[in-house]
Write an enzyme that holds these catalytic residues in place. Structure first.
Site, short mmCIF file in Angstrom:
data_model
loop_
_atom_site.label_atom_id
_atom_site.label_comp_id
_atom_site.label_asym_id
_atom_site.label_seq_id
_atom_site.Cartn_x
_atom_site.Cartn_y
_atom_site.Cartn_z
N LYS A 121 -17.02 -3.37 15.23
CA LYS A 121 -16.59 -3.19 16.62
C LYS A 121 -16.97 -4.42 17.45
O LYS A 121 -17.79 -5.24 17.00
CB LYS A 121 -17.25 -1.93 17.20
CG LYS A 121 -18.77 -2.02 17.29
CD LYS A 121 -19.40 -0.67 17.60
CE LYS A 121 -20.91 -0.78 17.66
NZ LYS A 121 -21.55 0.55 17.72
N TYR B 194 -27.78 -26.06 40.77
CA TYR B 194 -27.62 -25.18 41.93
C TYR B 194 -28.97 -24.74 42.48
O TYR B 194 -29.87 -24.35 41.74
CB TYR B 194 -26.87 -23.90 41.53
CG TYR B 194 -25.37 -24.04 41.41
CD1 TYR B 194 -24.60 -24.39 42.52
CD2 TYR B 194 -24.74 -23.79 40.20
CE1 TYR B 194 -23.22 -24.49 42.41
CE2 TYR B 194 -23.36 -23.89 40.09
CZ TYR B 194 -22.60 -24.25 41.20
OH TYR B 194 -21.25 -24.34 41.08
C1 LIG Z 1 -22.50 0.66 16.65
C2 LIG Z 1 -22.66 1.83 15.80
C3 LIG Z 1 -23.30 1.73 14.55
C4 LIG Z 1 -23.94 0.44 14.06
O1 LIG Z 1 -25.22 0.28 14.62
P1 LIG Z 1 -26.14 -0.95 14.14
O2 LIG Z 1 -27.46 -0.74 14.77
O3 LIG Z 1 -25.49 -2.19 14.62
O4 LIG Z 1 -26.19 -0.87 12.66
C5 LIG Z 1 -23.34 2.86 13.74
N1 LIG Z 1 -22.78 4.02 14.15
C6 LIG Z 1 -22.18 4.15 15.34
C7 LIG Z 1 -21.60 5.46 15.73
C8 LIG Z 1 -22.11 3.07 16.21
O5 LIG Z 1 -21.53 3.21 17.41
#
Ligand SMILES: *Cc1c(COP(=O)(O)O)cnc(C)c1O
Length: 387
Positions: A46, A274
């Protein structure tokens, strides 16, 4: 003016993220070895693979034989299908109206509301197929999922749908990074009870999964049939695992490099950037680097972080701005226009990890790589492909 074709592509800027796909594959093998071959592995890609590039990472991991992909949005799944990824893809989120396209593209939904199950049932009937659903149980994360207290009613209600099949049952941990965790133990007990309730109602989900990265490493009894691994694949998570916890050997996949654009020697008492928040206290050699907060270098590193030049630490001076960052190279040897600057990664034996930047920015390593801007070109290293 141009004798032949006018040039239409401009060469890339001297700032880029380098993604080492060999390291990505190494991390997958290393994780598999650590957790044991009897568990399936879902690679969570993702958020553009946590900033690393979802298509390139998924292609590399698919060739390595990963079992599933996990994405947040159906849109992210469609991007992978358009790139000819054929491995099953689980979409953690999905919204009304997306059912037909998801089923058509063979994207598997996570469902925890009965109306959503009904919508997938109707879409499956229209497309003359069976929709495979993964049901998410909220055992204590408190975010999304069928509340643990409502599992029985939910399972009974699901029985009315003729065109759906419960392929998976999942939950998500809130505190799996704690070595001794009452919350994780409770979540596992509630999840086991939910699985029993589903069985008692005639459902036989073939995938039972709980563990994210810290769960899979810290709580072996949470590995079930599949683990869902994001951060660790990218070599991140020194800060989401307990400190010094024995885990798989992992290598950071991403590095962020730029090159000095401008150098000047300024006298004592010169203000930099800045707000004039930095005042030179000596004659200083000051260099400007073409990377800023839009590119993902957190503004809170102003007068705080440092970068690598010639294998030495050069402090960030003044405020990080949108497109430029200014560094003090007085003590790092020869630095001129074009000299390499490492913001994240390794240089001559020195390294800056995403975890280091995250600590300065009071966040976690995931947010650092996820926050890399879209205008930072991603360059992929792939020795396996190169042969
Ligand atoms: C993002 C996510 C993961 C992965 O988590 P990590 O800590 O990056 O391994 C697993 N399950 C769900 C439902 C997630 O949203």
């Amino acid at each position: 003016m141009f004798k032949s074709e006018p040039p239409i592509n401009i060469p890339t800027r001297p700032t880029q993220a380098e993604i080492d796909l060999d390291r990505l594959r190494y991390n997958l093998r290393s994780i598999r070895k650590f957790i044991g071959e009897s568990h399936l592995v879902m690679a969570v890609v993702k958020a553009d693979a946590y900033g690393h590039g979802a298509i390139q990472c998924a292609q590399a991991l698919e060739k390595e034989g990963v079992d599933w992909f996990g994405v947040a949005l159906p849109e992210e799944g469609i991007e992978l299908r358009n790139a000819e990824i054929t491995t099953p893809i689980l979409c953690f989120g999905n919204w009304p109206g997306q059912e037909d396209a998801m089923l058509f593209q063979n994207l598997t939904p996570v469902v925890y509301q009965i109306e959503r199950a009904a919508a997938f049932d109707a879409a499956a009937a229209r497309l003359n197929q069976t929709a495979k659903l993964h049901i998410k149980i909220d055992t204590g994360m408190g975010r999304v999922g069928v509340p643990a207290t409502e599992v029985a009613d939910f399972a009974v209600a699901l029985k009315q749908f003729q065109n759906v099949e419960v392929e998976g049952l999942m939950t998500h941990f809130a505190a799996a990074d704690e070595v001794v965790s009452d919350q994780t133990n409770l979540q596992m007990r509630l999840f086991a009870a939910a699985a029993e309730t589903f069985h008692a109602n005639g459902f036989q989900p073939e995938l039972i999964d709980m563990a994210n990265s810290p769960g899979a490493i810290v709580h072996p009894d949470s590995r079930a049939t599949m683990v869902r691994i994001g951060g660790l694949l990218y070599g991140l998570g020194g800060d989401v695992l307990p400190r010094d916890f024995p885990g798989p050997d992992l290598r950071p996949v991403l590095s962020l490099r730029s090159h000095i654009s401008y150098v000047k020697t300024v006298p004592t008492g010169t203000t930099i950037g800045y707000g004039g928040t930095f005042l030179t206290e000596r004659e200083s050699v000051i260099a400007t680097v073409p990377i800023g907060y839009h590119d993902g270098l957190p503004r809170v590193l102003s007068n705080n972080g440092s970068v690598l030049v010639n294998g030495k630490r050069a402090p960030i001076v003044g405020r990080v701005s949108m497109d430029w960052t200014i560094i003090d190279v007085t003590d790092v040897g020869d630095a001129s226009v074009g000299t390499e600057v490492v913001l994240l990664g390794e240089q001559l034996g020195q390294k800056i990890r995403a975890e280091d930047l995250a600590e300065l920015a009071t966040t976690i390593s995931y947010e650092i790589t996820c926050g890399l801007g879209s205008r930072v070109p991603r360059v992929y290293l792939d020795c396996a492909e190169a042969g």
